[in-house]
Write an enzyme that holds these catalytic residues in place. Structure first.
Site, mmCIF file in Angstrom:
data_model
loop_
_atom_site.group_PDB
_atom_site.id
_atom_site.type_symbol
_atom_site.label_atom_id
_atom_site.label_comp_id
_atom_site.label_asym_id
_atom_site.label_seq_id
_atom_site.Cartn_x
_atom_site.Cartn_y
_atom_site.Cartn_z
ATOM 1 N N LYS A 1 0.820 -1.219 0.000
ATOM 2 C CA LYS A 1 0.000 0.000 0.000
ATOM 3 C C LYS A 1 0.849 1.263 0.000
ATOM 4 C CE LYS A 1 -4.542 -1.467 1.202
ATOM 5 N NZ LYS A 1 -5.822 -1.207 1.805
ATOM 6 N N LYS B 1 -5.632 -6.988 -7.562
ATOM 7 C CA LYS B 1 -6.939 -7.282 -6.974
ATOM 8 C C LYS B 1 -7.939 -6.145 -7.250
ATOM 9 C CE LYS B 1 -7.052 -5.916 -2.196
ATOM 10 N NZ LYS B 1 -8.095 -5.826 -1.227
ATOM 11 N N LYS C 1 -11.902 -1.080 -4.137
ATOM 12 C CA LYS C 1 -12.861 0.032 -4.197
ATOM 13 C C LYS C 1 -12.169 1.358 -4.438
ATOM 14 C CE LYS C 1 -13.943 -1.073 0.521
ATOM 15 N NZ LYS C 1 -12.669 -1.057 1.240
HETATM 16 N N1 AQP Z 1 -10.727 -8.134 -4.659
HETATM 17 C C1 AQP Z 1 -11.086 -8.759 -3.557
HETATM 18 N N2 AQP Z 1 -11.409 -10.068 -3.588
HETATM 19 C C2 AQP Z 1 -11.797 -10.708 -2.446
HETATM 20 N N3 AQP Z 1 -11.912 -10.124 -1.244
HETATM 21 C C3 AQP Z 1 -11.602 -8.823 -1.164
HETATM 22 N N4 AQP Z 1 -11.606 -7.950 -0.134
HETATM 23 C C4 AQP Z 1 -11.224 -6.730 -0.583
HETATM 24 N N5 AQP Z 1 -10.968 -6.783 -1.898
HETATM 25 C C5 AQP Z 1 -11.183 -8.070 -2.300
HETATM 26 C C6 AQP Z 1 -11.998 -8.271 1.239
HETATM 27 O O1 AQP Z 1 -12.926 -7.282 1.656
HETATM 28 C C7 AQP Z 1 -12.798 -7.097 3.073
HETATM 29 C C8 AQP Z 1 -12.807 -5.645 3.441
HETATM 30 O O2 AQP Z 1 -11.714 -5.017 2.887
HETATM 31 P P1 AQP Z 1 -11.196 -3.622 3.425
HETATM 32 O O3 AQP Z 1 -12.144 -2.570 3.088
HETATM 33 O O4 AQP Z 1 -10.876 -3.716 4.881
HETATM 34 O O5 AQP Z 1 -9.820 -3.394 2.720
HETATM 35 P P2 AQP Z 1 -9.176 -3.909 1.424
HETATM 36 O O6 AQP Z 1 -8.902 -5.382 1.491
HETATM 37 O O7 AQP Z 1 -7.991 -3.032 1.186
HETATM 38 O O8 AQP Z 1 -10.307 -3.689 0.331
HETATM 39 P P3 AQP Z 1 -10.281 -2.802 -0.952
HETATM 40 O O9 AQP Z 1 -11.606 -2.923 -1.610
HETATM 41 O O10 AQP Z 1 -9.073 -3.124 -1.790
HETATM 42 O O11 AQP Z 1 -10.164 -1.355 -0.320
HETATM 43 P P4 AQP Z 1 -9.111 -0.222 -0.612
HETATM 44 O O12 AQP Z 1 -9.249 0.061 -2.074
HETATM 45 O O13 AQP Z 1 -9.515 0.915 0.254
HETATM 46 O O14 AQP Z 1 -7.743 -0.771 -0.257
HETATM 47 C C9 AQP Z 1 -11.527 -7.835 3.514
HETATM 48 O O15 AQP Z 1 -11.918 -9.029 4.176
HETATM 49 C C10 AQP Z 1 -10.831 -8.154 2.214
HETATM 50 O O16 AQP Z 1 -10.073 -9.362 2.280
#
Ligand code: AQP
Length: 339
Positions: A117, A200, A203
């Site tokens: 990150k 991956k 959001k």
């Molecule tokens: N692409 C993905 N496939 C499967 N699981 C996913 N998760 C996130 N992206 C995927 C799961 O969603 C949960 C919540 O995630 P988070 O908001 O705590 O943070 P993250 O993993 O960093 O999710 P994002 O969507 O990628 O957010 P940003 O863009 O802000 O970094 C977790 O259980 C994660 O495993």
């Protein structure tokens, strides 16, 4: 309301860093809904975690409401379980500070998510992003939660949370924080970007075309899937044929997860066809799952005050559990009583 203490307590968090995606849904939310049977669940919109990278203040407030609405629309029940926003329960930040002083720099240096990150310019990353895993440990341990549903990417953070709990117990000569067990939720789910099958789906990805949002309308979903990156070969008839084809593997994986079928069964039906026909079938499947969620989210968001009231009620139930636990941790550390 008295909370059910007989069931195993689960803590789950999601950042309000954008609209939840199909990746969040398949990797997390869908499983959270299922976990509501047989567990006492605490669902947290983790806004303290979200600000470890820059968030526009107004957008953060709106995204927090939207995330809560989406969770409810997916099937999270804020009456039977607890749903709240993290900043409303002070215990998270209070315990995280103690854990900042328990965790060792060497442990944090090994966290691969920080490296991913923070990117190339590590010096410019916030200190919050670096100590993110300590806050995550506090999120869980402030409730003495013993189970946390996580994807593969979060396993390392849970190991660190266990290391922190053990070191705290050892340093203060107590058996206060319990061991945490990861609940690895099925094979479904690492959903990849629609523009790059090696990254991956996120959001916060700057490309809107890379992801399917839980609030996308049917036309947007169909268009994003039609435009999703693929390769020129037809779909293989067996899973081995997906090797070295990350985009094809991703689309087939999404189909399999939504249809609750093994990859082999999806390929037995669609193998040999070009991507045009498969993408149409996939779009129909995604829309069938997401359209009701999007409609319910919109309905809930029409009354933002009601969403905030749900979160506040959840926060006071959460605080009733976490405050005494964190007060005891403070006493063990040697802090004088607050009141
Ligand atoms: N692409 C993905 N496939 C499967 N699981 C996913 N998760 C996130 N992206 C995927 C799961 O969603 C949960 C919540 O995630 P988070 O908001 O705590 O943070 P993250 O993993 O960093 O999710 P994002 O969507 O990628 O957010 P940003 O863009 O802000 O970094 C977790 O259980 C994660 O495993």
């Amino acid at each position: 309301m008295t909370e059910n203490t007989a069931l195993p307590r689960i803590f789950s968090g999601i950042q309000p860093s954008g609209v939840p995606t199909l990746g969040n849904y398949l990797g997390a939310l869908r499983n959270w809904v299922r976990l509501q049977e047989g567990h006492a669940c605490i669902f947290c919109v983790v806004d303290l975690h979200a600000i470890t990278v820059w968030q526009e203040p107004r957008a953060l407030a709106a995204q927090t409401r939207e995330m809560a609405a989406s969770l409810i629309a997916c099937g999270i029940d804020p009456e039977r379980h607890i749903l709240f926003h993290q900043s409303a329960v002070r215990a998270h930040a209070q315990l995280a500070w103690i854990f900042n002083c328990v965790a060792r720099l060497g442990w944090l240096n090994r966290m691969t998510q920080f490296k991913d990150k923070a990117g190339k310019d590590r010096e410019a990353a916030s200190a919050g992003l670096y100590v993110y895993p300590n806050l995550m440990a506090a999120d869980i341990l402030a409730y003495h939660a013993t189970r946390v549903p996580v994807g593969d990417d979060q396993k390392q953070h849970l190991e660190l949370a266990n290391d922190i709990a053990q070191k705290f117990n050892h340093d203060y000569g107590v058996d206060f924080f319990p061991a945490i067990e990861p609940l690895i939720m099925g094979p479904a789910a690492r959903v990849m970007s629609l523009r790059d099958g090696t990254k991956k789906m996120s959001k916060s990805d700057p490309s809107e075309q890379s992801r399917i949002n839980l609030t996308d309308d049917n036309d947007a979903i169909a268009l994003k899937i039609r435009r999703a990156k693929t390769d020129p070969a037809p779909l293989p008839s067996e899973p081995v044929g997906l090797e070295g084809r990350p985009e094809a593997r991703n689309l087939v994986g999404i189909y399999a997860a939504l249809a609750d079928l093994p990859t082999a069964a999806v390929l037995a039906e669609h193998g040999g066809k070009g991507f045009g026909a498969f993408k149409e079938a996939l779009a129909a499947l995604v829309i069938a799952h997401l359209a009701p969620i999007a409609a319910e989210t919109r309905r809930l968001l029409a009354d933002p005050g009601a969403i905030e009231a749900v979160l506040r009620a959840g926060a006071s139930r959460a605080a009733a559990i976490a405050d005494p636990i964190v007060a005891e941790a403070e006493r063990l550390v040697g802090f004088l009583a607050r009141a």
